[in-house]
Design an enzyme around this catalytic site. Sequence first.
Site, mmCIF file in Angstrom:
data_model
loop_
_atom_site.group_PDB
_atom_site.id
_atom_site.type_symbol
_atom_site.label_atom_id
_atom_site.label_comp_id
_atom_site.label_asym_id
_atom_site.label_seq_id
_atom_site.Cartn_x
_atom_site.Cartn_y
_atom_site.Cartn_z
ATOM 1 N N ASN A 238 44.285 57.852 6.837
ATOM 2 C CA ASN A 238 45.099 57.573 5.652
ATOM 3 C C ASN A 238 46.356 56.830 6.064
ATOM 4 O OD1 ASN A 238 47.263 59.547 6.231
ATOM 5 N ND2 ASN A 238 45.571 61.003 6.047
ATOM 6 N N ASP A 337 42.072 73.782 7.237
ATOM 7 C CA ASP A 337 43.410 73.610 6.672
ATOM 8 C C ASP A 337 44.384 74.199 7.689
ATOM 9 O OD1 ASP A 337 45.893 74.082 5.235
ATOM 10 O OD2 ASP A 337 44.765 73.530 3.441
ATOM 11 N N LYS A 369 50.191 76.347 -4.744
ATOM 12 C CA LYS A 369 49.909 75.999 -3.338
ATOM 13 C C LYS A 369 50.616 76.957 -2.399
ATOM 14 C CE LYS A 369 48.551 71.901 -2.874
ATOM 15 N NZ LYS A 369 48.533 70.457 -2.978
HETATM 16 O O1 C5P Z 1 46.156 70.990 -0.006
HETATM 17 P P1 C5P Z 1 47.068 69.857 0.313
HETATM 18 O O2 C5P Z 1 46.441 68.863 1.245
HETATM 19 O O3 C5P Z 1 47.723 69.226 -0.875
HETATM 20 O O4 C5P Z 1 48.273 70.537 1.120
HETATM 21 C C1 C5P Z 1 49.278 69.806 1.752
HETATM 22 C C2 C5P Z 1 49.884 70.640 2.812
HETATM 23 O O5 C5P Z 1 48.890 71.267 3.595
HETATM 24 C C3 C5P Z 1 50.696 69.818 3.815
HETATM 25 O O6 C5P Z 1 51.718 70.635 4.319
HETATM 26 C C4 C5P Z 1 49.660 69.482 4.885
HETATM 27 O O7 C5P Z 1 50.247 69.211 6.143
HETATM 28 C C5 C5P Z 1 48.838 70.749 4.929
HETATM 29 N N1 C5P Z 1 47.431 70.557 5.275
HETATM 30 C C6 C5P Z 1 46.972 71.012 6.479
HETATM 31 N N2 C5P Z 1 45.646 70.890 6.801
HETATM 32 C C7 C5P Z 1 44.796 70.314 5.926
HETATM 33 C C8 C5P Z 1 45.236 69.837 4.693
HETATM 34 C C9 C5P Z 1 46.575 69.975 4.397
HETATM 35 O O8 C5P Z 1 47.768 71.518 7.278
HETATM 36 N N3 C5P Z 1 43.518 70.198 6.265
#
Ligand code: C5P
Length: 433
Positions: A238, A337, A369
């Site tokens: 990205n 995550d 969240k």
């Molecule tokens: O669920 P979302 O991607 O919107 O969440 C964003 C937050 O979660 C950010 O702090 C991002 O660094 C973290 N994140 C993560 N691992 C992932 C996806 C998101 O640490 N696979």
Amino acid sequence: MIKDAFLSDPRKSGLDAEHPVSDEAVLQTSPHTPATVLLGVTGCVAAYKSAEVVRGLQKAGIRVKVVMTAHAQEFVGAATFRALTREPVAVGLFDAPGAPLHHISLAQEADLFLIAPCTANVMAKLAAGIADDILTTTALATEAPLLIAPAMNVRMYEAPATRENRERLIGRGVRFIDAEVGYLACGDVGKGRLADVDAIVDAALEALGHRRDLKGLRVLVTAGPTVEAIDPVRCITNHSSGKMGYALAEAALARGAQVDLVSGPVALCAPAGASLHQAQSAQDMLEAARRCFPGVDIALFAAAVCDMRPKEAASKKLKKGNDDERLSLLEFVANPDILATLAAEKSPGQMVVGFAAETDEVATNAQKKLAAKGADLIVANRVGEGLVFGEDCNTALLVDAEGASALPTMRKRALADVILDKAVGMLEDRKAR
Ligand code: C5P
């Protein structure tokens, strides 16, 4: 599926997905230009410790330039400081043909003139206003505050002349980092040892108005994008620039924290003093972050992690013609995550901060969240039409269990300090309970 992964990821963390901002809306914080410390090195055995002072200041994001007396060069070479500072080192009044009034330009560049170590001789010259070399001439010419860390033999230190010179200088607003009692190079034991390098660095940063409230704390930051391999040449990723994460690392270092920066590939230099752990995929990033996480006081998950990765990365390049079907029907699996995984492993003394970008109902979604990921704080921002990557500014909402507070648009470096303020405040509240 590929389209989905490309489109959704950059918006996920929201770090580089801000609204375009008008000039008026930007909180007036200057672009971050590092302060300059002019470090004077004089002729004393402790001159070698000046190299550590340079490093300590650089770790806090300070630009350091060095000016040396002729005697100092008997103990340590200008080349050492040139290499450490990547700046020219001033050694003589007439050695910079490009800057005919070198002492004046140096004097004007300095936000602080730190002399460490400072000999009895140079203290005496400063007290008397003698300007017979580049260091003392610059000291007389500068309007920057003067900070002196003396080092000398105990009897020279206690000599009435040195005491009087110190008092005169203090009377003019010069600050001192007093020498310590200890074993001296000459074999004597007494007061005269150069103060501890950390104490010198702290005093310099304090004189510059830097907060050192994170000293003794460990901070982990994840930053930038992840890169998920399709085959040895193709990947999905990205547009995250990593600017928010790097700003957080820089701010934490400036405030005295020990920083682990786990970063995906970005076009930024890691701030001096950060322990950089480079990661490609989300799995790499999780492993690196997990190694750092125990013992961390504040963890800031600013990376834009790809939610999905190709189920299998081909070991050989998938060929156009031969592998068209495999390429067009790529299968994906969910990435871990990182935030949620590590938040589930956190101890009560650890503060976990996540980031979120939302197109609507920013506060409500960020609140959800917060609970879903087990974070203590979510830094949320609205994304939408004018989505811009890699900007220097951000408009954020801080959401914790108590509610949400909206922040004005500000530079990411300034926002980093506000986020750290909030995290430190929450950490202290928790300890007080
Ligand atoms: O669920 P979302 O991607 O919107 O969440 C964003 C937050 O979660 C950010 O702090 C991002 O660094 C973290 N994140 C993560 N691992 C992932 C996806 C998101 O640490 N696979």
